[in-house]
Design an enzyme around this catalytic site. Structure first.
Site, PDB file in Angstrom:
ATOM      1  N   CYS A  43      44.858  36.897  35.287  1.00 23.13           N
ATOM      2  CA  CYS A  43      44.687  37.470  33.960  1.00 23.13           C
ATOM      3  C   CYS A  43      45.963  38.205  33.550  1.00 23.13           C
ATOM      4  O   CYS A  43      46.681  38.737  34.397  1.00 23.13           O
ATOM      5  CB  CYS A  43      43.502  38.445  33.945  1.00 23.13           C
ATOM      6  SG  CYS A  43      43.179  39.129  32.289  1.00 23.13           S
ATOM      7  N   HIS A  99      39.331  39.504  37.508  1.00 22.14           N
ATOM      8  CA  HIS A  99      39.099  40.902  37.898  1.00 22.14           C
ATOM      9  C   HIS A  99      37.873  41.466  37.179  1.00 22.14           C
ATOM     10  O   HIS A  99      37.571  41.080  36.045  1.00 22.14           O
ATOM     11  CB  HIS A  99      40.331  41.756  37.588  1.00 22.14           C
ATOM     12  CG  HIS A  99      40.658  41.833  36.124  1.00 22.14           C
ATOM     13  ND1 HIS A  99      40.346  42.932  35.351  1.00 22.14           N
ATOM     14  CD2 HIS A  99      41.233  40.934  35.276  1.00 22.14           C
ATOM     15  CE1 HIS A  99      40.747  42.712  34.111  1.00 22.14           C
ATOM     16  NE2 HIS A  99      41.283  41.504  34.025  1.00 22.14           N
ATOM     17  N   CYS A 102      37.166  42.843  33.071  1.00 22.58           N
ATOM     18  CA  CYS A 102      38.091  42.042  32.255  1.00 22.58           C
ATOM     19  C   CYS A 102      37.703  42.099  30.767  1.00 22.58           C
ATOM     20  O   CYS A 102      36.590  41.717  30.392  1.00 22.58           O
ATOM     21  CB  CYS A 102      38.080  40.594  32.740  1.00 22.58           C
ATOM     22  SG  CYS A 102      39.265  39.550  31.863  1.00 22.58           S
TER      23      CYS A 102
END
Ligand code: CO
Length: 216
Positions: A43, A99, A102
């Site tokens: 990300c 994660h 997010c």
């Protein structure tokens, strides 16, 4: 100039000095070639810096990051990174690392519009749709969010496994394993989500996504 801006320029000089103090040839060795064993798809979130959280050195990780660590098979940026890392650099591992917490995933679970990014978040909504019944059966909101973060990562690993690039590498016997990880912002720890694929056999012969390649 802001303090931050000047600070990062100074930081760079200090970093160079610290590397040269340990090995005067540090940058000379990196100059001509790279052979990283790992492609990291993560990300864009500033709190999940790929190299730092796994203690990797320059030259060890090829990196692609986008909002919510998505593997979109028509994304030319992702495909170019994948092609170069699999076919030229011959990475042995690909990790899709999402994660908890997010923001992209959270936005996909709600109805607010954020402008042009809606069109990217739409890909995450498509992933949500696959799991809608399972997700919405979870009563606790945090639990629901955490599980969907994990499911989305698994979905992206599956998307990766059926790309033509990965299937072709496997079909010619190239060593390549793909993995899904989730990172905890509040702990710094990664968890292996146990979605590991390392051969073309991982895709069922009956799957419409399975590709057959002419002899190479
Ligand atoms: Co994120």
């Amino acid at each position: 100039m802001t303090d931050f801006y000047n600070k990062i320029l100074d930081n760079n000089k200090q970093w160079v000095a610290s590397k040269l103090a340990i090995d005067p040839d540090f940058f000379k060795k990196l100059k001509d070639t790279q052979s990283p064993p790992l492609l990291w798809i993560g990300c864009s979130d500033s709190r999940v810096p790929a190299n730092e959280i796994i203690g990797a050195q320059p030259g060890e990780v090829f990196v692609h990051r986008n909002i919510a660590n998505m593997v979109i098979h028509s994304d030319m940026n992702l495909l170019s990174v994948l092609d170069y890392s699999v076919n030229i650099l011959k990475v042995k591992y690909i990790i899709v690392c999402g994660h908890y917490g997010c923001g992209g995933v959270k936005a996909a679970m709600a109805k607010s519009s954020y402008g042009i990014i809606d069109n990217w978040i739409r890909h995450i909504k498509d992933s949500y749709k696959f799991r809608k019944t399972d997700i919405e059966s979870i009563e606790n909101e945090k639990e629901r969010f955490d599980r969907f973060v994990e499911w989305n990562i698994k979905q992206q690993v599956l998307n990766l496994s059926v790309t033509s690039l990965v299937q072709q590498a496997w079909s010619r016997g190239q060593e390549l394993s793909i993995h899904g990880w989730v990172y905890g912002l509040d702990t710094g720890l990664v968890k292996d989500l146990d979605v590991t694929f390392s051969s073309h056999d991982a895709i069922r012969d009956s799957s419409v996504y399975k590709l057959e390649f002419a002899e190479q």
